[in-house]
Design a protein around this motif. Sequence first.
Motif, PDB file in Angstrom:
ATOM      1  N   PHE A 114       0.769  -1.326  -0.059  1.00  0.00           N
ATOM      2  CA  PHE A 114      -0.054   0.057  -0.034  1.00  0.00           C
ATOM      3  C   PHE A 114       0.882   1.149  -0.056  1.00  0.00           C
ATOM      4  O   PHE A 114       1.860   1.466   0.962  1.00  0.00           O
ATOM      5  N   ILE A 115       0.409   2.284  -0.796  1.00  0.00           N
ATOM      6  CA  ILE A 115       1.369   3.372  -0.928  1.00  0.00           C
ATOM      7  C   ILE A 115       0.410   4.403  -0.837  1.00  0.00           C
ATOM      8  O   ILE A 115      -0.595   4.887  -1.751  1.00  0.00           O
ATOM      9  N   ASP A 116       0.564   5.458   0.143  1.00  0.00           N
ATOM     10  CA  ASP A 116      -0.433   6.296   0.578  1.00  0.00           C
ATOM     11  C   ASP A 116      -0.574   7.682  -0.565  1.00  0.00           C
ATOM     12  O   ASP A 116      -1.262   8.471  -0.269  1.00  0.00           O
ATOM     13  N   VAL A 126       0.108   3.431 -10.934  1.00  0.00           N
ATOM     14  CA  VAL A 126       0.130   3.524  -9.444  1.00  0.00           C
ATOM     15  C   VAL A 126       0.610   2.113  -9.087  1.00  0.00           C
ATOM     16  O   VAL A 126       0.801   1.191 -10.062  1.00  0.00           O
ATOM     17  N   SER A 127       0.658   1.759  -8.015  1.00  0.00           N
ATOM     18  CA  SER A 127       1.182   0.304  -7.620  1.00  0.00           C
ATOM     19  C   SER A 127       0.110  -0.805  -8.096  1.00  0.00           C
ATOM     20  O   SER A 127      -1.054  -0.375  -8.656  1.00  0.00           O
ATOM     21  N   LYS A 131      -3.827  -0.227  -9.056  1.00  0.00           N
ATOM     22  CA  LYS A 131      -4.529  -0.562 -10.148  1.00  0.00           C
ATOM     23  C   LYS A 131      -5.611  -1.592 -10.207  1.00  0.00           C
ATOM     24  O   LYS A 131      -6.896  -1.425 -10.669  1.00  0.00           O
ATOM     25  N   VAL A 132      -5.599  -2.796  -9.207  1.00  0.00           N
ATOM     26  CA  VAL A 132      -6.542  -3.680  -9.313  1.00  0.00           C
ATOM     27  C   VAL A 132      -7.759  -3.068  -8.522  1.00  0.00           C
ATOM     28  O   VAL A 132      -8.998  -3.440  -8.983  1.00  0.00           O
ATOM     29  N   LYS A 164      -6.201  -7.427   1.551  1.00  0.00           N
ATOM     30  CA  LYS A 164      -6.041  -6.181   2.737  1.00  0.00           C
ATOM     31  C   LYS A 164      -5.806  -4.774   1.788  1.00  0.00           C
ATOM     32  O   LYS A 164      -6.181  -3.998   2.094  1.00  0.00           O
ATOM     33  N   CYS A 165      -4.709  -4.961   1.116  1.00  0.00           N
ATOM     34  CA  CYS A 165      -4.286  -3.693   0.190  1.00  0.00           C
ATOM     35  C   CYS A 165      -5.537  -3.297  -0.503  1.00  0.00           C
ATOM     36  O   CYS A 165      -5.707  -1.958  -0.690  1.00  0.00           O
ATOM     37  N   ILE A 166      -6.324  -3.949  -1.251  1.00  0.00           N
ATOM     38  CA  ILE A 166      -7.576  -3.337  -1.936  1.00  0.00           C
ATOM     39  C   ILE A 166      -8.652  -2.847  -1.148  1.00  0.00           C
ATOM     40  O   ILE A 166      -8.798  -1.738  -1.432  1.00  0.00           O
ATOM     41  N   ILE A 167      -8.900  -3.581  -0.170  1.00  0.00           N
ATOM     42  CA  ILE A 167      -9.823  -2.663   0.881  1.00  0.00           C
ATOM     43  C   ILE A 167      -9.175  -1.652   1.464  1.00  0.00           C
ATOM     44  O   ILE A 167      -9.969  -0.700   1.740  1.00  0.00           O
ATOM     45  N   LYS A 168      -7.855  -1.554   1.929  1.00  0.00           N
ATOM     46  CA  LYS A 168      -7.246  -0.240   2.143  1.00  0.00           C
ATOM     47  C   LYS A 168      -7.464   0.866   1.233  1.00  0.00           C
ATOM     48  O   LYS A 168      -7.751   1.953   1.555  1.00  0.00           O
ATOM     49  N   TYR A 169      -7.222   0.600   0.037  1.00  0.00           N
ATOM     50  CA  TYR A 169      -7.287   1.573  -0.994  1.00  0.00           C
ATOM     51  C   TYR A 169      -8.748   2.009  -0.971  1.00  0.00           C
ATOM     52  O   TYR A 169      -9.047   3.149  -1.227  1.00  0.00           O
TER      53      TYR A 169
END
Length: 446
Positions: A114-116, A126-127, A131-132, A164-169
């Motif tokens: 995750f990149i804020d 983007v990361s 992207k996803v 986790k990353c997708i939900i965080k984004y």
Amino acid sequence: MIKILQFGEGNFLRAFAEHYIQTANENGIYDGKVAICQPRKNTKVINALKEQGCRYNILLKGRLNGEIVNEVKSVNCVEECIDTVGEYEKLKRVFCLDSLEIVISNTTEAGICFIDTDKMSESPNVSFPAKVTALLYERFKQGKKGLVFLPVELIENNGDELKKCIIKYAKFWNLENEYINYINNECSFCNTLVDRIVTGKAEYKDDECAVACEPYSSWIIEADERAQSVIAFCKLNMGAKFAESVLPYRERKVKILNGVHTMSVLAGYNAGFKIVRDMINDKAFKAYIDKGLNEEILKTIDLDENELKAFANSVIERFNNPFIDHKLLDISLNSVAKFKARCLCSLLDYYNKFGKIASVLSFSFAALINFYENFENKDYPVNDVESVLYFFKSKHNDIVFDVLANVGFWGEDLTKIDGLYKKVKAYFDDIKSLGISTAMEKLLDE
């Protein structure tokens, strides 16, 4: 009909995932095509694949089930190759196809993060998880069914981490709760563990995208019912299987495949061997590896005994690949950290389970110390992090005691383990006085 989108155009996925998909298609248990896009901006491979109509060849070279394999598999299951940046609208179209079922990815260990500073408006620059998130949101808005994600990045719980990353984004970008519910309830994120040695680009006729690999392959997948219903290649007898957890298989790989490498290569190099194949074909070293593997390492892994032995036999077979000259010095890189991750776990598990010290693993510990000790005056390079090299440059009254007591290396003081220092010191003294080969023969006679 495109059913799979693959983020990753590199040698590994093209020699691994496409081999499964191509074979499943040929065997009539699947009927799906792949679209490949690159996770980064480099379009060299994507452009080369386009020039060849998305077709290429896999050269399978090695040993499998006791036989030498030297075959060519022609791949025609790839229908589209997409430049993620230059053809982003096409990528969005493919991501939203009714037929799409699976997303495979290999974006390296650093890819799932995750990149804020990532902004949805800047996609695709983007990361990978960002992207996803943006692409999946577009699919959600169009009312399309959820997808099955099969990341093969070599991190623990890769599917969970991607989710986790997708939900965080999604939360970071203030997307609606219904989208988060879609991610949680209509998509599947599979933890996976993959194993195949891919040696890289191969020379084959006029194929600029040919890739070479060993015939052995393993793909362990944690999958719910939704995922299992669309992942057809587990029906093949090619090492792909569903499992309740990949963790025992990760332990199996680390302790057996990686552990046996680390257990043997430093002693092997000091005994005069240069490549793995020559070492494994030496009678004494083969006996040393068999003893450490069957009498010590395998006894610490909680999996079916027959399955463990089959995997162990496949590892020895892979070490004896006539097409790969795997240099021992290459494997020796960062051996202290590797010993902690790959061998110490077996040594400690063996002690905790049986209340005694494993002999071969202790000998390999002594061989590591012998390899590193006074390395500046030896005729081979020792490559490790500066803190490790500084330690071995320093003077020690008892190098074995000081190594075992180094909490920075092992996370604990190993001299506190009853009998370990005595055992490693005895083997170290034998190596110094008798030489590595004679010391090993003495070990094997115990």
